[in-house]
Scaffold this motif. Sequence first.
Motif, PDB file in Angstrom:
ATOM      1  N   HIS A 145       1.586  -5.312  15.774  1.00 21.26           N
ATOM      2  CA  HIS A 145       2.548  -4.673  14.877  1.00 21.26           C
ATOM      3  C   HIS A 145       1.839  -3.718  13.904  1.00 21.26           C
ATOM      4  O   HIS A 145       2.302  -2.585  13.684  1.00 21.26           O
ATOM      5  CB  HIS A 145       3.327  -5.741  14.104  1.00 21.26           C
ATOM      6  CG  HIS A 145       4.306  -5.175  13.124  1.00 21.26           C
ATOM      7  ND1 HIS A 145       5.535  -4.663  13.512  1.00 21.26           N
ATOM      8  CD2 HIS A 145       4.239  -5.020  11.776  1.00 21.26           C
ATOM      9  CE1 HIS A 145       6.178  -4.226  12.440  1.00 21.26           C
ATOM     10  NE2 HIS A 145       5.414  -4.433  11.368  1.00 21.26           N
ATOM     11  N   LEU A 146       0.727  -4.157  13.313  1.00 18.80           N
ATOM     12  CA  LEU A 146      -0.002  -3.298  12.357  1.00 18.80           C
ATOM     13  C   LEU A 146      -0.552  -2.048  13.045  1.00 18.80           C
ATOM     14  O   LEU A 146      -0.541  -0.953  12.472  1.00 18.80           O
ATOM     15  CB  LEU A 146      -1.129  -4.090  11.705  1.00 18.80           C
ATOM     16  CG  LEU A 146      -0.707  -5.215  10.749  1.00 18.80           C
ATOM     17  CD1 LEU A 146      -1.926  -6.008  10.281  1.00 18.80           C
ATOM     18  CD2 LEU A 146       0.057  -4.650   9.562  1.00 18.80           C
ATOM     19  N   THR A 147      -1.047  -2.208  14.258  1.00 15.22           N
ATOM     20  CA  THR A 147      -1.596  -1.057  14.973  1.00 15.22           C
ATOM     21  C   THR A 147      -0.507  -0.041  15.296  1.00 15.22           C
ATOM     22  O   THR A 147      -0.728   1.171  15.182  1.00 15.22           O
ATOM     23  CB  THR A 147      -2.284  -1.532  16.266  1.00 15.22           C
ATOM     24  OG1 THR A 147      -3.274  -2.509  15.957  1.00 15.22           O
ATOM     25  CG2 THR A 147      -2.942  -0.364  16.983  1.00 15.22           C
ATOM     26  N   LYS A 148       0.652  -0.525  15.677  1.00 14.97           N
ATOM     27  CA  LYS A 148       1.760   0.387  15.973  1.00 14.97           C
ATOM     28  C   LYS A 148       2.261   1.073  14.715  1.00 14.97           C
ATOM     29  O   LYS A 148       2.572   2.281  14.719  1.00 14.97           O
ATOM     30  CB  LYS A 148       2.903  -0.400  16.640  1.00 14.97           C
ATOM     31  CG  LYS A 148       4.133   0.420  16.979  1.00 14.97           C
ATOM     32  CD  LYS A 148       3.833   1.510  18.001  1.00 14.97           C
ATOM     33  CE  LYS A 148       5.082   2.260  18.396  1.00 14.97           C
ATOM     34  NZ  LYS A 148       4.827   3.354  19.351  1.00 14.97           N
ATOM     35  N   LYS A 149       2.333   0.327  13.612  1.00 12.58           N
ATOM     36  CA  LYS A 149       2.889   0.860  12.374  1.00 12.58           C
ATOM     37  C   LYS A 149       1.941   1.837  11.692  1.00 12.58           C
ATOM     38  O   LYS A 149       2.361   2.896  11.194  1.00 12.58           O
ATOM     39  CB  LYS A 149       3.204  -0.309  11.432  1.00 12.58           C
ATOM     40  CG  LYS A 149       3.971   0.071  10.180  1.00 12.58           C
ATOM     41  CD  LYS A 149       5.433   0.297  10.475  1.00 12.58           C
ATOM     42  CE  LYS A 149       6.228   0.541   9.209  1.00 12.58           C
ATOM     43  NZ  LYS A 149       7.650   0.758   9.468  1.00 12.58           N
ATOM     44  N   LEU A 150       0.665   1.520  11.639  1.00 16.13           N
ATOM     45  CA  LEU A 150      -0.298   2.314  10.864  1.00 16.13           C
ATOM     46  C   LEU A 150      -1.104   3.286  11.725  1.00 16.13           C
ATOM     47  O   LEU A 150      -1.467   4.374  11.246  1.00 16.13           O
ATOM     48  CB  LEU A 150      -1.258   1.381  10.110  1.00 16.13           C
ATOM     49  CG  LEU A 150      -0.595   0.453   9.087  1.00 16.13           C
ATOM     50  CD1 LEU A 150      -1.619  -0.475   8.465  1.00 16.13           C
ATOM     51  CD2 LEU A 150       0.107   1.276   8.001  1.00 16.13           C
ATOM     52  N   LEU A 151      -1.396   2.902  12.968  1.00 17.81           N
ATOM     53  CA  LEU A 151      -2.195   3.770  13.841  1.00 17.81           C
ATOM     54  C   LEU A 151      -1.348   4.488  14.882  1.00 17.81           C
ATOM     55  O   LEU A 151      -1.881   5.341  15.608  1.00 17.81           O
ATOM     56  CB  LEU A 151      -3.292   2.954  14.534  1.00 17.81           C
ATOM     57  CG  LEU A 151      -4.271   2.206  13.620  1.00 17.81           C
ATOM     58  CD1 LEU A 151      -5.271   1.412  14.448  1.00 17.81           C
ATOM     59  CD2 LEU A 151      -4.993   3.180  12.696  1.00 17.81           C
ATOM     60  N   PRO A 164      -3.376  -4.926   0.662  1.00 12.21           N
ATOM     61  CA  PRO A 164      -3.177  -3.468   0.710  1.00 12.21           C
ATOM     62  C   PRO A 164      -2.783  -2.970   2.096  1.00 12.21           C
ATOM     63  O   PRO A 164      -2.043  -1.986   2.222  1.00 12.21           O
ATOM     64  CB  PRO A 164      -4.542  -2.912   0.287  1.00 12.21           C
ATOM     65  CG  PRO A 164      -5.196  -4.003  -0.479  1.00 12.21           C
ATOM     66  CD  PRO A 164      -4.723  -5.261   0.146  1.00 12.21           C
ATOM     67  N   LEU A 165      -3.274  -3.645   3.145  1.00 11.76           N
ATOM     68  CA  LEU A 165      -2.921  -3.243   4.504  1.00 11.76           C
ATOM     69  C   LEU A 165      -1.447  -3.512   4.795  1.00 11.76           C
ATOM     70  O   LEU A 165      -0.756  -2.698   5.414  1.00 11.76           O
ATOM     71  CB  LEU A 165      -3.808  -3.990   5.503  1.00 11.76           C
ATOM     72  CG  LEU A 165      -3.833  -3.448   6.938  1.00 11.76           C
ATOM     73  CD1 LEU A 165      -4.382  -2.032   6.968  1.00 11.76           C
ATOM     74  CD2 LEU A 165      -4.681  -4.359   7.819  1.00 11.76           C
ATOM     75  N   ASP A 206       4.462  -1.447   4.928  1.00  6.06           N
ATOM     76  CA  ASP A 206       5.771  -1.820   4.381  1.00  6.06           C
ATOM     77  C   ASP A 206       6.147  -3.245   4.773  1.00  6.06           C
ATOM     78  O   ASP A 206       7.301  -3.543   5.136  1.00  6.06           O
ATOM     79  CB  ASP A 206       6.860  -0.844   4.853  1.00  6.06           C
ATOM     80  CG  ASP A 206       6.628   0.572   4.364  1.00  6.06           C
ATOM     81  OD1 ASP A 206       6.054   0.729   3.256  1.00  6.06           O
ATOM     82  OD2 ASP A 206       6.982   1.521   5.090  1.00  6.06           O
ATOM     83  N   CYS A 207       5.155  -4.122   4.657  1.00  4.12           N
ATOM     84  CA  CYS A 207       5.361  -5.539   4.966  1.00  4.12           C
ATOM     85  C   CYS A 207       5.059  -6.365   3.725  1.00  4.12           C
ATOM     86  O   CYS A 207       4.360  -5.916   2.813  1.00  4.12           O
ATOM     87  CB  CYS A 207       4.454  -5.978   6.121  1.00  4.12           C
ATOM     88  SG  CYS A 207       4.735  -5.081   7.654  1.00  4.12           S
ATOM     89  N   PRO A 208       5.574  -7.586   3.638  1.00  4.73           N
ATOM     90  CA  PRO A 208       5.244  -8.463   2.504  1.00  4.73           C
ATOM     91  C   PRO A 208       3.723  -8.677   2.413  1.00  4.73           C
ATOM     92  O   PRO A 208       3.040  -8.839   3.423  1.00  4.73           O
ATOM     93  CB  PRO A 208       5.988  -9.765   2.833  1.00  4.73           C
ATOM     94  CG  PRO A 208       7.086  -9.353   3.760  1.00  4.73           C
ATOM     95  CD  PRO A 208       6.553  -8.208   4.561  1.00  4.73           C
ATOM     96  N   GLU A 209       3.228  -8.672   1.171  1.00  4.93           N
ATOM     97  CA  GLU A 209       1.781  -8.741   0.972  1.00  4.93           C
ATOM     98  C   GLU A 209       1.193 -10.040   1.505  1.00  4.93           C
ATOM     99  O   GLU A 209       0.087 -10.050   2.059  1.00  4.93           O
ATOM    100  CB  GLU A 209       1.440  -8.584  -0.515  1.00  4.93           C
ATOM    101  CG  GLU A 209       1.718  -7.194  -1.054  1.00  4.93           C
ATOM    102  CD  GLU A 209       1.213  -7.036  -2.473  1.00  4.93           C
ATOM    103  OE1 GLU A 209       0.653  -8.022  -3.007  1.00  4.93           O
ATOM    104  OE2 GLU A 209       1.387  -5.946  -3.050  1.00  4.93           O
ATOM    105  N   ASN A 210       1.884 -11.156   1.336  1.00  9.66           N
ATOM    106  CA  ASN A 210       1.337 -12.456   1.731  1.00  9.66           C
ATOM    107  C   ASN A 210       1.702 -12.853   3.161  1.00  9.66           C
ATOM    108  O   ASN A 210       1.342 -13.947   3.604  1.00  9.66           O
ATOM    109  CB  ASN A 210       1.825 -13.545   0.767  1.00  9.66           C
ATOM    110  CG  ASN A 210       1.327 -13.305  -0.648  1.00  9.66           C
ATOM    111  OD1 ASN A 210       0.231 -12.786  -0.838  1.00  9.66           O
ATOM    112  ND2 ASN A 210       2.131 -13.675  -1.639  1.00  9.66           N
TER     113      ASN A 210
END
Length: 349
Positions: A301-307, A284-285, A290-294
């Motif tokens: 990258h996640l911190t920049k994209k989501l936070l 889900p994260l 908007d990244c592939p689930e697996n």
Amino acid sequence: MSTILLNLDFGEPPPKKALEGNAKHRNFVKKRRLLERRGFLSKKNQPPSKVPKLHSEPPKKGETPKGDGTWKIPPFPKKKKTAASSSGSEQSMDKKAAVSWLTPAPSKKADSVVAKVDLLGEFQSALPKIKSHPTRSQKKAPQKKSSQKSVPQNSTQAHSENKCSGASQKSPGKMVAIDCEMVGTGPKGHISSLARCSIVNYNGDVLYDEYILPPCHIVDYRTRWSGIRKQHMVNATPFKIARGQILKILTGKIVVGHAVHNDFKALQYFHPKSLTRDTSHIPPLNRKADCPENATMSLKHLTKKLLNRDIQVGKSGHSSVEDAQATMELYKLVEVEWEQHLAQNPPKD
């Protein structure tokens, strides 16, 4: 003419056969005879006793005395009954009045409306007190049972709600996020050894942040990534002591981390999978980013994209406290959805 002699007595005429006793007794006999003629009382062959019994009391208003020392209560005037029913009720009252302990006693509840209006209530209030206790206990008994039944129902409902909400929502105080920084030891510095460990709670407050001295000689400080320098190892905590302190914090708690298996490996520790949340493997994260689930996405990258926040920037190295806080914030974005998924598909250790 012949003389007629008459024996005449000009004295007082013979007295009429009067009732024996005083005026009170004569009044009693008249009332009794009246009741006998009306059929309320059966005729009694024995003469009525002049002396009342010791247990009898003076007649109350509306009562008539009987020969055996008890008192007869007339039927309640407000209720209209048929002749058959009234005669039957009077006979039943005679049986009750014949018993000595059924004589009217002074009512304790003097202010009661029933005691003032209904004379029959005085008899009933004096006797059925013993019978009234079982009825009260019977009324209270089902209430106690219902309260006892409500306790397990509430507990089962709470237990089911906790299962749905997940382990993190049951006890956020038992959830921590960890991030470790490693240095190179061994041949050519290829072995990663623990040099710093930071632990934060559910709200991002720092619980533990210490520099740790590896048991082996440090070959590569990896400062560009770890931020560790030689001066940090001067007063660093020895590995064995630091490991014991860290495990006391982690034991029994849900541990959140990014690629947290590397941190456990540096700690030489294995944490149960059911209590481990790895943000590098939460589908889900990845969908939110908007990244592939697996795919395994980096924490930066996640911190920049989501936070919308930049971390691990510059040549001074990473901050394990900053990384642990970012990891906890990312997990909280999908906490409810991910915990529900884990409740339905629990991981096997």
